[in-house]
Design an enzyme around this catalytic site. Structure first.
Site, PDB file in Angstrom:
ATOM      1  N   SER A 141       0.851  -1.188   0.000  1.00 53.71           N
ATOM      2  CA  SER A 141       0.000   0.000   0.000  1.00 53.71           C
ATOM      3  C   SER A 141       0.882   1.230   0.000  1.00 53.71           C
ATOM      4  O   SER A 141       1.995   1.223   0.552  1.00 53.71           O
ATOM      5  CB  SER A 141      -0.902   0.035   1.234  1.00 53.71           C
ATOM      6  OG  SER A 141      -1.542   1.283   1.372  1.00 53.71           O
ATOM      7  N   TYR A 155      -1.660  -0.591  10.084  1.00 54.75           N
ATOM      8  CA  TYR A 155      -1.766  -1.105   8.712  1.00 54.75           C
ATOM      9  C   TYR A 155      -0.560  -0.670   7.892  1.00 54.75           C
ATOM     10  O   TYR A 155       0.051  -1.476   7.183  1.00 54.75           O
ATOM     11  CB  TYR A 155      -3.063  -0.588   8.096  1.00 54.75           C
ATOM     12  CG  TYR A 155      -3.244  -0.849   6.629  1.00 54.75           C
ATOM     13  CD1 TYR A 155      -3.616  -2.104   6.153  1.00 54.75           C
ATOM     14  CD2 TYR A 155      -3.093   0.184   5.706  1.00 54.75           C
ATOM     15  CE1 TYR A 155      -3.814  -2.332   4.793  1.00 54.75           C
ATOM     16  CE2 TYR A 155      -3.299  -0.033   4.346  1.00 54.75           C
ATOM     17  CZ  TYR A 155      -3.656  -1.284   3.899  1.00 54.75           C
ATOM     18  OH  TYR A 155      -3.857  -1.501   2.552  1.00 54.75           O
TER      19      TYR A 155
END
Length: 246
Positions: A141, A155
């Site tokens: 990501s 995350y």
């Protein structure tokens, strides 16, 4: 030997786009899902309609036993896995790091980092035993680079770990003909934002993206599928950013 790809979290969003795109490139496509069996079944049907055999399996792949059972089931139904896409991911709820519960940290790291490590380990062990020159693509990501302050730092931290895993593992197995790469998507139009508590997040962040919009799942899938292909035969240890310019 048949070419069979395993896509975790393949029922929806980016995973579903990867699975559908893989139908034109692979003999078999296996997808996993956590809870939404209806979405996974819809993806399975779409993959089969596009010409590849497909199976959808409910498996979280968080424990070694689950992972081995997953590879065994895919092999029994489609043939040995020859490519792996570690796509499944969760962010936790959007908010300040100081408000993140321990259970959320644990689950985010388990899904986004521990599971890909276990899956990659199991795949490579099998490939080494059988002489398969397999391919792994990890879905990271842009958060790994930006840090996701005020949103989901655990995350981001787990995804940074994915990129380090990709780089180190690629070097370790390159001599065996196994390639390991990653794709780091920017904000993409999926339901992960609703799960994080802000369905409208794509509209909020689009103005920060140089291209002025968020990605569609298929745009991320295209990069993943390229890395799995022979067109990328001399590419390993890389993380390709698909972020619209961030």
């Amino acid at each position: 030997m048949r070419d069979v790809v395993l896509v975790t979290g393949g029922g929806r969003g980016i995973g579903a786009a990867i699975a559908k795109g893989a139908a034109a490139r692979f003999d078999g496509v296996a997808i996993t899902y956590a809870s939404n069996g209806e979405a996974a079944e819809a993806t399975r049907k779409a993959v089969e309609a596009a010409g590849a055999a497909c199976c959808a399996i409910s498996n979280l792949a968080r424990e070694p036993g689950e992972v081995e059972a997953l590879f065994d089931e895919v092999e029994a139904r489609l043939g040995p896995v020859t490519a792996l896409v570690n796509n499944a991911g969760i962010t936790g709820r959007i908010g300040a790091f100081t408000d993140v519960a321990f259970e959320t940290m644990r689950d985010v790291v388990a899904v986004n980092l521990i599971s890909p490590m276990l899956l990659s380990q199991a795949a490579i062990r099998r490939w080494q035993k059988s002489g398969i020159k397999g391919r792994i693509v990890n879905v990271s990501s842009v958060a790994a680079k930006l840090g996701a302050p005020g949103e989901y730092i655990p995350y981001a931290a787990a995804k940074a770990g994915i990129e380090t895993l990709t780089h180190g593992l690629a070097k370790e197995v390159a001599g065996q003909g196994i390639r390991v790469n990653a794709v780091a998507p920017g904000t993409t139009m999926t339901d992960i934002h609703a799960a994080a508590g802000e369905p409208g997040r794509p509209a909020r962040v689009a103005q920060k993206i140089p291209m002025g919009r968020v990605a569609e799942p298929g745009e991320i899938a295209n990069a993943v599928l390229w890395l799995l292909s022979e067109e990328a035969s001399f590419v390993t240890g890389e993380t390709i950013a698909v972020t619209g310019g961030l």
